[in-house]
Design a protein around this motif. Sequence first.
Motif, PDB file in Angstrom:
ATOM      1  N   ASN A  54       1.040  -1.370   0.296  1.00  0.00           N
ATOM      2  CA  ASN A  54       0.188  -0.174  -0.580  1.00  0.00           C
ATOM      3  C   ASN A  54       0.735   0.982   0.001  1.00  0.00           C
ATOM      4  OD1 ASN A  54      -1.262  -1.969   1.311  1.00  0.00           O
ATOM      5  ND2 ASN A  54      -3.165  -0.505   0.898  1.00  0.00           N
ATOM      6  N   LYS A  55       1.886   1.055   0.374  1.00  0.00           N
ATOM      7  CA  LYS A  55       2.498   2.433   0.483  1.00  0.00           C
ATOM      8  C   LYS A  55       2.962   3.513  -0.883  1.00  0.00           C
ATOM      9  CE  LYS A  55       7.695   3.608   0.976  1.00  0.00           C
ATOM     10  NZ  LYS A  55       9.025   2.881   0.945  1.00  0.00           N
ATOM     11  N   ASN A  56       2.708   4.311  -0.901  1.00  0.00           N
ATOM     12  CA  ASN A  56       1.948   5.013  -1.414  1.00  0.00           C
ATOM     13  C   ASN A  56       1.006   5.606  -2.595  1.00  0.00           C
ATOM     14  OD1 ASN A  56       4.087   6.892  -0.632  1.00  0.00           O
ATOM     15  ND2 ASN A  56       6.103   5.445  -2.349  1.00  0.00           N
ATOM     16  N   GLU A  57       0.422   4.513  -2.014  1.00  0.00           N
ATOM     17  CA  GLU A  57      -1.107   4.523  -2.788  1.00  0.00           C
ATOM     18  C   GLU A  57      -2.059   4.184  -1.857  1.00  0.00           C
ATOM     19  OE1 GLU A  57      -0.735   0.656  -5.545  1.00  0.00           O
ATOM     20  OE2 GLU A  57       1.774   0.999  -5.894  1.00  0.00           O
ATOM     21  N   ASP A  61      -6.764   5.048   2.979  1.00  0.00           N
ATOM     22  CA  ASP A  61      -7.456   3.618   3.193  1.00  0.00           C
ATOM     23  C   ASP A  61      -8.224   3.405   5.113  1.00  0.00           C
ATOM     24  OD1 ASP A  61      -8.513   0.646   3.936  1.00  0.00           O
ATOM     25  OD2 ASP A  61      -8.896   1.053   1.620  1.00  0.00           O
ATOM     26  N   TRP A  62      -9.333   3.731   4.683  1.00  0.00           N
ATOM     27  CA  TRP A  62     -10.155   3.196   6.435  1.00  0.00           C
ATOM     28  C   TRP A  62      -8.958   2.431   6.588  1.00  0.00           C
ATOM     29  CZ3 TRP A  62     -12.609  -0.140   9.377  1.00  0.00           C
ATOM     30  CH2 TRP A  62     -12.850   0.399  10.120  1.00  0.00           C
ATOM     31  N   GLN A  63      -9.146   1.882   6.610  1.00  0.00           N
ATOM     32  CA  GLN A  63      -8.441   0.470   7.518  1.00  0.00           C
ATOM     33  C   GLN A  63      -6.766   1.263   8.174  1.00  0.00           C
ATOM     34  OE1 GLN A  63      -9.321  -2.869   8.268  1.00  0.00           O
ATOM     35  NE2 GLN A  63     -10.873  -3.000   6.732  1.00  0.00           N
ATOM     36  N   LEU A  64      -5.993   1.531   6.995  1.00  0.00           N
ATOM     37  CA  LEU A  64      -4.847   2.550   8.209  1.00  0.00           C
ATOM     38  C   LEU A  64      -5.433   2.993   8.218  1.00  0.00           C
ATOM     39  CD1 LEU A  64      -3.519   1.528   4.606  1.00  0.00           C
ATOM     40  CD2 LEU A  64      -3.568  -0.191   6.156  1.00  0.00           C
ATOM     41  N   GLN A  65      -6.361   3.870   8.540  1.00  0.00           N
ATOM     42  CA  GLN A  65      -6.705   5.476   9.488  1.00  0.00           C
ATOM     43  C   GLN A  65      -6.439   5.018  11.225  1.00  0.00           C
ATOM     44  OE1 GLN A  65      -6.395   8.487   7.526  1.00  0.00           O
ATOM     45  NE2 GLN A  65      -5.552   6.851   6.374  1.00  0.00           N
ATOM     46  N   VAL A  66      -6.096   5.851  11.894  1.00  0.00           N
ATOM     47  CA  VAL A  66      -6.239   5.761  13.345  1.00  0.00           C
ATOM     48  C   VAL A  66      -7.921   5.678  13.943  1.00  0.00           C
ATOM     49  CG1 VAL A  66      -5.810   7.268  15.107  1.00  0.00           C
ATOM     50  CG2 VAL A  66      -4.294   7.519  13.496  1.00  0.00           C
ATOM     51  N   VAL A  67      -8.511   4.933  14.592  1.00  0.00           N
ATOM     52  CA  VAL A  67      -9.578   4.957  15.521  1.00  0.00           C
ATOM     53  C   VAL A  67     -10.172   6.268  15.650  1.00  0.00           C
ATOM     54  CG1 VAL A  67      -9.171   2.211  15.987  1.00  0.00           C
ATOM     55  CG2 VAL A  67      -8.899   4.354  17.587  1.00  0.00           C
ATOM     56  N   ALA A  68     -11.348   6.203  15.067  1.00  0.00           N
ATOM     57  CA  ALA A  68     -12.519   7.940  15.258  1.00  0.00           C
ATOM     58  C   ALA A  68     -11.763   8.320  16.610  1.00  0.00           C
ATOM     59  CB  ALA A  68     -14.145   7.615  14.926  1.00  0.00           C
ATOM     60  N   ALA A  69     -12.194   7.230  17.598  1.00  0.00           N
ATOM     61  CA  ALA A  69     -12.501   8.263  19.238  1.00  0.00           C
ATOM     62  C   ALA A  69     -10.400   7.912  19.596  1.00  0.00           C
ATOM     63  CB  ALA A  69     -12.662   6.331  19.986  1.00  0.00           C
ATOM     64  N   LEU A  70      -9.632   7.713  18.714  1.00  0.00           N
ATOM     65  CA  LEU A  70      -8.236   8.329  19.275  1.00  0.00           C
ATOM     66  C   LEU A  70      -7.834  10.046  18.249  1.00  0.00           C
ATOM     67  CD1 LEU A  70      -7.026   4.624  19.995  1.00  0.00           C
ATOM     68  CD2 LEU A  70      -7.210   6.852  21.617  1.00  0.00           C
ATOM     69  N   LYS A  71      -8.528   9.751  16.830  1.00  0.00           N
ATOM     70  CA  LYS A  71      -8.086  10.940  16.261  1.00  0.00           C
ATOM     71  C   LYS A  71      -8.337  12.324  16.743  1.00  0.00           C
ATOM     72  CE  LYS A  71      -8.016  10.486  11.080  1.00  0.00           C
ATOM     73  NZ  LYS A  71      -8.972   9.631  10.277  1.00  0.00           N
ATOM     74  N   PRO A  72      -9.057  12.507  17.435  1.00  0.00           N
ATOM     75  CA  PRO A  72      -8.978  14.073  17.695  1.00  0.00           C
ATOM     76  C   PRO A  72      -8.101  13.753  18.829  1.00  0.00           C
ATOM     77  CG  PRO A  72     -11.190  12.841  18.229  1.00  0.00           C
ATOM     78  CD  PRO A  72     -10.352  12.022  18.216  1.00  0.00           C
ATOM     79  N   TRP A  73      -7.447  13.033  19.613  1.00  0.00           N
ATOM     80  CA  TRP A  73      -6.640  13.548  20.492  1.00  0.00           C
ATOM     81  C   TRP A  73      -4.799  13.255  20.093  1.00  0.00           C
ATOM     82  CZ3 TRP A  73      -8.498  15.501  24.380  1.00  0.00           C
ATOM     83  CH2 TRP A  73      -9.741  15.024  24.653  1.00  0.00           C
TER      84      TRP A  73
END
Length: 165
Positions: A54-57, A61-73
């Motif tokens: 997935n590097k640079n492509e 993707d949602w799978q690779l994002q920080v979970v919503a509950a932690l993102k703001p922090w």
Amino acid sequence: MLVVIDPQNTYLDPKGEQYLSGGEDFVPHLQQRIKQALADEEYILYTRDIPIENKNEDEDDWQLQVVAALKPWLTSATELKKYFYALPPERLLELRHAKTGQEWWAEIEVCGSETQICVLANLLGLQSVFPEADFVVDRRYLFSSDQQKAQATLDLLAEFGVQIK
């Protein structure tokens, strides 16, 4: 310094492709520690595990994002991407030389998932670049799909001089 390993949807959200059972129950504990670090003005960094294919492509993707509950922090934290189990040594060296003064890394606490794989690999890498630092892991802020392997990992880390809480 607080280092949060792989707080991503793929591991910690029940809809994640590589979901670790109980991950959603772990997230509030991790959130509590991150909030404490922010209140204490600790330097915070977190890793994102990006499969090499997935590097640079597909890094968004949602799978690779920080979970919503932690993102703001984690908005003010430093994000470091890794394409294998651990951060590359050159990235860790860049990190060490990016800031001046020892206080920001005198104590390094590593938390996140998964204890016996990525937490272990990244902690040992950090130790090689910050040998003067005191390293800490707190069981409350570690997550593993295999408690027996996690305990064996903690025993091993203690042999490397890591303080286990």
